[in-house]
Design an enzyme around this catalytic site. Structure first.
Site, PDB file in Angstrom:
ATOM      1  CG  MET A 119      11.692  18.551  -4.159  1.00 20.67           C
ATOM      2  SD  MET A 119      10.699  18.752  -2.683  1.00 20.67           S
ATOM      3  CE  MET A 119      10.790  20.532  -2.422  1.00 20.67           C
ATOM      4  N   PRO A 120       7.775  19.424  -5.160  1.00 18.63           N
ATOM      5  CG  PRO A 120       5.779  19.900  -4.044  1.00 18.63           C
ATOM      6  CD  PRO A 120       6.784  20.494  -5.005  1.00 18.63           C
TER       7      PRO A 120
END
Lengths: 68, 68, 68, 68, 68, 68
Positions: free
Chosen positions: F1-2
């Protein structure tokens, strides 16, 4: 505004600069006309993809072109 | 339907055509089976990215591979 | 490695969590098997798109569904 | 062929279905005309993005609209 | 120049406007500084994705968050 | 993430490895700081695009650079 990403196959030596310019300009004007917004910040990105890397219905464009 | 975009690193000379075909066909069939929809229009795009341009946790795949 | 982006139409209330999990897990395992690479960092993103916003051959999925 | 992704801001209640249809059809026809290829498999995806999530030069469209 | 697309999970009610502005501005300035180019046309797009739709190693962020 | 995708033009021989590392690391740290989340799974992908394929307001970067 907006960002428009075009992913197309690279065929017959690839799109010419003239074709790419026509496409980018055409899309930009179309967008501007339909939404009545300035297109001075419109971004158009053109990515050409090898026909071995582009698949429709599980078959490569390379193979689909040969079938025709 | 659908459009599936695969971005993978280009390693050891890159994916072979056979591997890419297997991947595209496999994903297309998987999608079709799970959602019970026709996959004749499913698009799979495979993009191979240099290991210098792919980063996980701020480190390039190039460097991560060397650490192993 | 890799990043896989799935753009599919939202139909019949949308994909269930079970379907999305099956898809993400299936694609991840398929990739891992074909390329013989660890898939611990594989990212799968699923985006559901309104049928009014997804067009094939210039026609919306909304209209194409009605024709069937 | 091809896949065209349009990311535009959602403003004034968002694009109407008519506008989106015009855009998708227009881009598809433009592509077909310039490259002299069939567009039966052309995919156009339209994504509308909140003006708080779209930035030009580090400033949100929300703010840029207020300046005008 | 450039176009930067951020896909992040929507957690704890989602990113605040302040956080998104900081991110977009920060990335824009970073780019400008490293490449010594004007960033007046830099586009940053932030997309927030449901944790049920974001998978790492075949597992959803929803599940990965629960394991911690 | 991300997952963060950077699409930039390839100019003056292209970005150096050092510049790309700085960019990926900087974006990753910025994200981690603003959202107070671990960035060990953050993915940054850098794609360099030919100036003939990148358009702003309907004009290629190639042409825009010449005007300056």
């Amino acid at each position: 505004m907006p960002v428009i990403n075009v992913k197309m196959t690279k065929e017959d030596g690839g799109a010419t600069l003239k074709q790419k310019e026509e496409l980018a300009k055409g899309i930009t004007e179309l967008f501007s006309k339909i939404f009545n917004r300035s297109s001075s910040n419109a971004v158009v990105l053109i990515e050409e993809i090898n026909t071995d890397n582009y698949y429709i219905g599980g078959e490569s464009i390379t193979k689909l072109r040969k079938k025709k």
